[in-house]
Design a protein around this motif. Structure first.
Motif, short mmCIF file in Angstrom:
data_model
loop_
_atom_site.label_atom_id
_atom_site.label_comp_id
_atom_site.label_asym_id
_atom_site.label_seq_id
_atom_site.Cartn_x
_atom_site.Cartn_y
_atom_site.Cartn_z
N ARG A 146 1.79 8.24 4.52
CA ARG A 146 1.43 8.68 3.14
C ARG A 146 1.46 7.37 2.09
O ARG A 146 0.69 7.08 1.33
N GLU A 157 -1.40 5.27 2.64
CA GLU A 157 -2.75 5.80 2.23
C GLU A 157 -2.67 5.47 0.61
O GLU A 157 -3.75 5.13 0.04
N ILE A 158 -1.59 5.82 0.15
CA ILE A 158 -1.40 5.43 -1.39
C ILE A 158 -1.82 3.87 -1.65
O ILE A 158 -2.48 3.42 -2.59
N TYR A 159 -1.21 3.04 -0.98
CA TYR A 159 -1.46 1.60 -0.88
C TYR A 159 -2.80 1.18 -0.76
O TYR A 159 -3.27 0.46 -1.63
N ALA A 160 -3.43 1.69 0.12
CA ALA A 160 -4.78 1.55 0.26
C ALA A 160 -5.53 1.89 -0.82
O ALA A 160 -6.64 1.34 -1.32
N GLU A 161 -5.35 3.08 -1.39
CA GLU A 161 -6.00 3.63 -2.53
C GLU A 161 -6.03 2.82 -4.00
O GLU A 161 -6.88 2.67 -4.56
N ARG A 162 -4.67 1.99 -4.08
CA ARG A 162 -4.57 1.57 -5.43
C ARG A 162 -4.76 -0.12 -5.41
O ARG A 162 -4.85 -0.45 -6.31
N SER A 167 -6.42 -1.80 -2.81
CA SER A 167 -7.57 -2.53 -1.95
C SER A 167 -8.55 -3.23 -2.64
O SER A 167 -9.00 -3.17 -3.57
#
Length: 296
Positions: A238, A241-246, A248
């Motif tokens: 998770r 996922e958050i890292y990639a969303e914020r 990228s």
């Protein structure tokens, strides 16, 4: 040494550094290479030799090689915190704790430290130990992780943990700010103290690639009050996922901020430049500026 709070589990730091050595993946330790190159560049600006040098830190020998290749030292000792492996072997000349250096006062000419002082429970005390180990007019060069390093990863991990567990375990280590480091060097007794920083933006294919690199470097969470046990895979997934969303970029790669704080200071010696005493200047400021002095 002072009664500094125990922020870090030094045994964990040593064990992770030892595992990093055993894994032997120098291609994933490029940050150590960056620091070693910076140290070599700084040494190149110093027009003198340091017969005996001590290089502390790093899962590879890049730092010690950089000092040796600089031609400034005839003898370079590699030192680190990690203990010997099961076979009794380790790649360092000395196994030391840089919070309590087992060196005689005024016994080395140069000390360089790379990516290790950020885990010192007593950073002022560690700097005092280094300064005492230096001969008069000896030089200290150090680089540590500080400032807003890995703020993206820290934000993503905290958000994921709050979402999945409703709380946050201790994961964020306090990091030194460059504005404080010069004062710490002066407090430790160094002459001509200098502190500066270099802010790097690294890019990775995925957040998991960044996490793997930190693992290879032995740079995981070593806080004494951390939650014990393995990090749940669901939390790692998770957080990724958050890292990639914020964080990228348009091409899909993710950013990671690393701030390297560089320190330098000299063991005091009578030959070094000293500031003039107040009232002893021989040139008026108005004359230097070619202006007229206005008396009030």
């Amino acid at each position: 040494m002072t009664d500094a709070p125990r922020l870090f589990d030094r045994r964990t730091v040593a064990a992770r550094r030892r595992r990093a050595i055993a894994r032997g993946r120098p291609e994933d330790a490029f940050l150590v290479d960056i620091v070693a190159a910076d140290v070599a560049e700084r040494l190149a600006t110093v027009s003198r030799e340091f017969p005996t040098a001590l290089a502390i830190g790093g899962p590879t020998d890049a730092l010690a090689r950089a000092v040796a290749d600089s031609g400034r030292s005839h003898r370079v000792l590699r030192a680190d915190l990690f203990a010997a492996g099961p076979d009794g072997a380790h790649p360092a000349d000395l196994v030391v704790d840089d919070e309590v250096l087992p060196l005689a006062p005024a016994s080395v000419d140069l000390v360089v430290s790379a990516l290790t002082l950020q885990w010192a429970n007593d950073l002022p005390g560690a700097l005092v130990q280094i300064r005492r180990a230096l001969k008069p007019d000896g030089l200290f060069l150090g680089v540590l992780v500080g400032g807003d390093s890995l703020t993206e990863l820290r934000d993503a991990m905290a958000a994921a943990e709050i979402e999945l567990t409703g709380g946050v375990s201790p994961r964020v280590a306090p990091m030194g700010e460059v504005r404080d480091m010069g004062a710490l060097l002066q407090r430790a007794g160094f002459a001509l103290p200098v502190a500066d920083q270099d802010r790097l933006t690294l890019r990775y294919a995925t957040p998991l690639h960044l996490m793997r690199e930190l693992h290879v470097l032995g740079a995981g969470n070593a806080l004494a009050e951390r939650r014990r046990g393995l990090t749940p895979p669901a939390l790692i997934g998770r957080a990724a996922e958050i890292y990639a969303e914020r964080f990228s970029d348009p091409d899909g790669r993710v950013r990671a901020t690393v701030t390297l704080v560089s320190l330098s200071g000299w063991a005091p010696h009578e030959s070094q430049q000293k500031p003039l005493r107040p009232g002893t200047a021989k040139t008026r400021l108005a004359d230097a500026l070619k202006t007229t002095e206005i008396k009030i």
